[in-house]
Scaffold this active site. Structure first.
Site, PDB file in Angstrom:
ATOM      1  CB  THR A  13      27.385  41.136  31.824  1.00 41.61           C
ATOM      2  OG1 THR A  13      26.719  40.277  32.722  1.00 41.61           O
ATOM      3  CG2 THR A  13      26.792  42.517  31.921  1.00 41.61           C
ATOM      4  CB  THR A 270      40.244  27.126  54.260  1.00 51.46           C
ATOM      5  OG1 THR A 270      39.431  27.928  55.126  1.00 51.46           O
ATOM      6  CG2 THR A 270      41.004  28.043  53.321  1.00 51.46           C
TER       7      THR A 270
HETATM    8  N1  ASP Z   1      25.691  36.028  34.389  1.00 52.19           N
HETATM    9  C1  ASP Z   1      26.706  36.784  33.705  1.00 52.19           C
HETATM   10  C2  ASP Z   1      27.747  35.816  33.176  1.00 52.19           C
HETATM   11  O1  ASP Z   1      28.543  35.354  33.937  1.00 52.19           O
HETATM   12  C3  ASP Z   1      27.332  37.773  34.639  1.00 52.19           C
HETATM   13  C4  ASP Z   1      28.404  38.654  34.037  1.00 52.19           C
HETATM   14  O2  ASP Z   1      28.931  38.447  32.969  1.00 52.19           O
HETATM   15  O3  ASP Z   1      28.743  39.663  34.707  1.00 52.19           O
HETATM   16  O4  ASP Z   1      27.720  35.487  32.022  1.00 52.19           O
END
Ligand code: ASP
Length: 334
Positions: A13, A270
């Site tokens: 992201t 777990t």
């Molecule tokens: N889907 C994204 C990723 O893991 C989520 C993120 O980076 O916050 O690349």
């Protein structure tokens, strides 16, 4: 040493842009980061490289860990610290894997990312990235950690615990290493190092390990279907509470015993977010040790999965993997 940091961008992201299908990695990120970082003073010098192709970390495979490790090894002696920009979805899995591959790291490898892309309003990207860079330049710091949302966590004790909070990660069975408030701690506790030198693993078999969550109604045929996959060498069971499996149906334990006999390393972890497996606490888990199933103790799923992958890549003999798995290698369990 020059106090120089290598920033390795893998995707996620932090460097994404909007598209009609939703967020996706943008290609101009490496050009944009220096412009944003230039607005902050007092940051250490850094170089930025990208791992092509940039991915949404939901697409991460274990073989990507070997690529990231190879890139770190290639540049190891040129830099004093490393910051890895990573998608949050599998960031803790990668941190866990790197902790086993760089057990005796004498310099910091800090993973970070963002919940909101750098170019969006209210992004947490610069706060995470700027502090991660400063922490990575501290000569006292070493080992694999996650800095995110104001906390520094031991990489192989961490998990993504919120999909919405800026503090997206937690380490349920270990205290945070540090909290970053207005000031930063000058002396940071480093995660434990391990007995093995940094491990050269050139490739990992993406299909070597699988995970099965125990649920009401789980039956032997489901275990058989899973354990008959030709490439499978390791199975992590996510059991109830302190490691309990249903034992009213003997065929279920028999299917697991056959998997162990066929050479699959079966680990019991777990499904509780916090706490530990303790075989024999209840009658429902007492036979597991006897049939060769080993306890993951209080490891996170991410750490147990990564440890099993790395050990299977290092050793052909399942018994050797079982012996090594029980030993705490780099602080991954209490
Ligand atoms: N889907 C994204 C990723 O893991 C989520 C993120 O980076 O916050 O690349």
């Amino acid at each position: 040493m020059s106090g120089r940091i290598l920033m390795l961008h893998t995707g996620g992201t932090i460097g994404m842009e909007r598209s009609p299908q939703g967020y996706r990695p943008m290609t101009r990120f490496s050009a944009i980061v220096p412009q944003h970082m230039a607005t902050l003073s007092g940051l250490p010098d850094y170089d930025l490289i990208e791992l092509a192709p940039l991915i949404d970390s939901a697409n991460l495979l274990p073989s990507h860990w070997a690529r990231i490790a190879r890139t770190l090894r290639t540049h190891w002696n040129q830099y004093d610290g490393f910051v890895i920009l990573h998608g949050t979805d599998t960031l803790a899995w990668t941190a866990s894997a790197l902790s086993f591959m760089f057990q005796s790291a004498d310099r910091p490898i800090i993973l970070t990312g963002a919940q909101i892309p750098l170019l969006e309003p209210r992004s947490d990207a610069l706060a995470n990235l700027g502090t991660a860079l400063i922490l990575a330049s501290s000569p006292a710091n070493r080992g694999v950690t996650i800095f995110f949302g104001g906390v520094l966590l031991q990489g192989n004790r961490s998990t993504k615990s919120s999909s919405t909070d800026f503090q997206a990660f937690s380490s349920p069975n270990a205290a945070p290493l540090a909290r970053a408030g207005i000031s930063l701690p000058s002396q940071l506790p480093a995660p434990p190092t391990g007995p093995m030198p940094n491990t050269h693993i050139d490739t990992l078999d993406d299909h070597a390990v699988t995970v099965l969550t125990v649920y009401p109604g789980l039956c032997a045929t489901q275990i058989e279907a899973l354990t008959q996959a030709p490439a499978l060498r390791g199975l992590i069971l996510c059991s109830y509470g302190t490691g309990n499996l249903p034992d009213a149906d003997p065929s279920l334990l028999q299917a697991l015993a056959r998997a162990v006999e066929s050479g699959i390393v079966v680990v019991n972890r777990t499904q509780c977010a916090q706490g530990s497996v303790v075989h024999g606490t209840y009658a429902t888990s007492s036979t597991l040790e006897r049939i060769g199933i080993i306890s993951a103790s209080d490891m996170t799923l991410e750490a147990a999965f990564a440890k099993l992958h790395i050990l299977l890549a290092l050793h052909r003999d399942p018994q050797q993997v079982r012996v090594q798995f029980r030993i705490p290698l780099c602080g991954e369990m209490s």
